[in-house]
Design an enzyme around this catalytic site. Structure first.
Site, PDB file in Angstrom:
ATOM      1  CG  HIS A   1      -3.010  12.990 -12.576  1.00  0.00           C
ATOM      2  ND1 HIS A   1      -4.247  12.403 -12.366  1.00  0.00           N
ATOM      3  CD2 HIS A   1      -2.098  12.004 -12.408  1.00  0.00           C
ATOM      4  CE1 HIS A   1      -4.078  11.133 -12.069  1.00  0.00           C
ATOM      5  NE2 HIS A   1      -2.794  10.863 -12.091  1.00  0.00           N
TER       6      HIS A   1
ATOM      7  NE  ARG B   1       3.214   8.836 -12.759  1.00  0.00           N
ATOM      8  CZ  ARG B   1       2.634   9.747 -11.987  1.00  0.00           C
ATOM      9  NH1 ARG B   1       3.349  10.670 -11.375  1.00  0.00           N
ATOM     10  NH2 ARG B   1       1.320   9.757 -11.855  1.00  0.00           N
TER      11      ARG B   1
ATOM     12  NE  ARG C   1      -3.436  12.463  -8.689  1.00  0.00           N
ATOM     13  CZ  ARG C   1      -3.749  11.205  -8.405  1.00  0.00           C
ATOM     14  NH1 ARG C   1      -5.018  10.847  -8.219  1.00  0.00           N
ATOM     15  NH2 ARG C   1      -2.796  10.286  -8.259  1.00  0.00           N
TER      16      ARG C   1
ATOM     17  CG  HIS D   1       7.747   2.798  28.474  1.00  0.00           C
ATOM     18  ND1 HIS D   1       7.419   2.734  27.138  1.00  0.00           N
ATOM     19  CD2 HIS D   1       7.452   1.577  28.982  1.00  0.00           C
ATOM     20  CE1 HIS D   1       6.953   1.531  26.848  1.00  0.00           C
ATOM     21  NE2 HIS D   1       6.953   0.814  27.958  1.00  0.00           N
TER      22      HIS D   1
ATOM     23  CG  HIS E   1      -0.430   6.024  -6.556  1.00  0.00           C
ATOM     24  ND1 HIS E   1      -0.232   7.387  -6.461  1.00  0.00           N
ATOM     25  CD2 HIS E   1      -1.724   5.814  -6.191  1.00  0.00           C
ATOM     26  CE1 HIS E   1      -1.349   7.975  -6.066  1.00  0.00           C
ATOM     27  NE2 HIS E   1      -2.274   7.037  -5.897  1.00  0.00           N
TER      28      HIS E   1
ATOM     29  CG  HIS F   1      -4.813   3.907  -2.947  1.00  0.00           C
ATOM     30  ND1 HIS F   1      -5.664   4.926  -2.577  1.00  0.00           N
ATOM     31  CD2 HIS F   1      -4.346   4.237  -4.174  1.00  0.00           C
ATOM     32  CE1 HIS F   1      -5.727   5.824  -3.540  1.00  0.00           C
ATOM     33  NE2 HIS F   1      -4.936   5.435  -4.533  1.00  0.00           N
TER      34      HIS F   1
END
Length: 460
Positions: free
Chosen positions: A75, A135, A11, A291, A197, A199
């Protein structure tokens, strides 16, 4: 502590500019997400287009057949028609979203706060009347007045939602504020579980997700490779590794993340940067001499977790930064013994050409031969890995062939694939003779028409 993953590659991920998944690809990605163990799959917004609708329909068929075990989420806008479309697909859960910040209410919805609460309550109740879990997503929740956001969450709960997702829609949260926000919501709105959720507009999505967990969030929304609107959301592979490291919880099968990331990279057409965490080509490659020396003595000096945890292997670059420890180790792996003086001479040759980006094994052997005056014969690899593409006869059931292949000695993994071939088989053999025998055993399976073998030269 309880935490799980909702993956929204199908989605949110498809909202990445330029990304479009075919129906077959949607189904394959859903199967892969289920195999890796995500708790929920947000399979798309079925009212948007017929291909998304058909993709979810096929995904739900696999769910009923037991081939997908994740909860499937459809959705929906806070619109009855959208809800009806999702409900007729018999998804496990409908996720209804509605912008709740003042700017969304005024500029997008053109409603008052009270009118918005009525819309939220009405549409959640309508969805619940179809017998599905619901939801509610508080879009732009991170920019919503806190007292009003609490009212929104209570309204959603009282209307029948068992989860509310707080969307940081423009990616402006930071960890301290995120932790406080979720702690407050969990305290003020009992009887409800919360998702985040997040962003990634400011590069803080993963940090905010971890803070949300500390605040009481129980589901993190992700996409594979961090796809999504603008700069995307929380990358599945990164947050899964972080949750394992910081909280000791394995939310998905970590050793399957590389394969999943490669699948989505292929179908999305969005390449992963080589320095991408966990699944990028350079994630477990070391360069600086000090390293490499540390890693050769104890890998934890420069690795937060072993690469094998993620189905990866470590490597190091040979170039002007290389030290003697790394060079000696590389030649020993090739089965070539050089004296300390010869190693110093090879190292001097490497450092005399500082513009070379890296030296391959064949380059190192050529330098060593020029230094020693000997013809050097590297030993053959102790183990051979190969990927065998299998084409099935047109009149056979591919899954039946897959089952037969999976029990052949030496076969480590079998995958049904799209494209010119039907099945991809990963095999391991001790030597070329054993590999040839495995290939012959594969070709002898009823229903196999042809094979193509590719040797694995290096794993990053």
């Amino acid at each position: 502590m309880k935490v799980g993953i909702l993956d929204s590659t199908l989605r949110e991920g498809e909202q990445t500019p330029g990304v479009v998944f075919t129906i077959d690809q949607r189904v394959e990605i859903a199967k892969a997400l289920s195999d890796v163990g995500v708790q929920m799959i947000e399979a798309g917004h079925p009212a948007v287009s017929s291909d998304i609708y058909e993709g979810i329909k096929r995904i739900m068929k696999l769910k009923r057949e037991g081939l997908i075990t994740s909860e499937i989420v459809g959705h929906s806008r806070a619109v009855k028609k959208d809800i009806e479309v999702a409900a007729e697909l018999e998804v496990d859960r409908i996720a209804i979203f509605y912008g709740v910040s003042d700017i969304h209410l005024k500029a997008k919805h053109h409603v008052t706060r009270e009118e918005a609460l009525n819309i939220i309550a009405e549409t959640i109740s309508y969805a619940k009347s179809h017998g599905v879990k619901v939801r509610f997503t508080a879009e732009d929740g991170s920019r919503t007045d806190l007292d009003y956001l609490i009212k929104v969450c209570k309204t959603a709960r009282d209307a029948g939602a068992d989860r509310v997702s707080i969307a940081d829609t423009v990616g402006i949260l930071y960890p301290t504020k995120t932790r406080e926000l979720f702690s407050t919501l969990v305290r003020e709105v009992p009887g409800l579980e919360f998702d985040i959720h997040a962003h990634n507009d400011l590069g803080l999505a993963v940090a905010n997700a971890l803070a949300a967990i500390e605040g009481g969030a129980t589901i993190i929304h992700t996409t594979v490779n961090g796809l999504g609107e603008r700069v995307g959301i929380v990358p599945l592979q990164v947050i899964a590794a972080a949750i394992k490291y910081h909280f000791g919880i394995e939310v998905v099968k970590l050793n399957k993340l590389q394969q999943l990331a490669s699948l989505v990279e292929k179908y999305s057409g969005i390449p992963m940067p080589p320095n991408y965490p966990i699944t990028g080509d350079y994630a477990f490659i070391h360069k600086a001499g000090i390293h490499v020396a540390g890693v050769l003595n104890d890998p934890s000096t420069y690795e937060f977790m072993p690469p094998e945890t993620f189905g990866r292997s470590r490597d190091y670059v040979i170039d002007k930064y290389t030290g003697k420890h790394a060079l000696k180790d590389r030649f020993e792996k090739l089965g070539v013994k050089l004296s300390d003086v010869e190693l110093d001479q090879v190292l001097a040759k490497i450092k005399s050409n500082p513009n070379v980006r890296f030296y391959r094994d064949v380059d190192l052997l050529e330098i060593a031969e020029s230094v020693t005056g000997r013809v050097l014969k590297p030993k053959p690899p102790e183990n051979i890995e190969a990927l065998i593409s299998v084409k099935c006869e047109s009149n056979v059931y591919t899954t039946a062939v897959t089952r037969r292949l999976s029990v052949i000695p030496g076969v480590k993994e079998v995958m049904e694939i799209s494209g010119d071939y039907d099945i991809l088989v990963k095999v391991e053999a001790k030597d070329p003779n054993e590999l040839n025998q495995i290939i012959e055993n594969i070709r002898a399976v009823k229903g196999v028409s042809s094979t193509l073998t590719s040797l694995v030269l290096k794993k990053m």
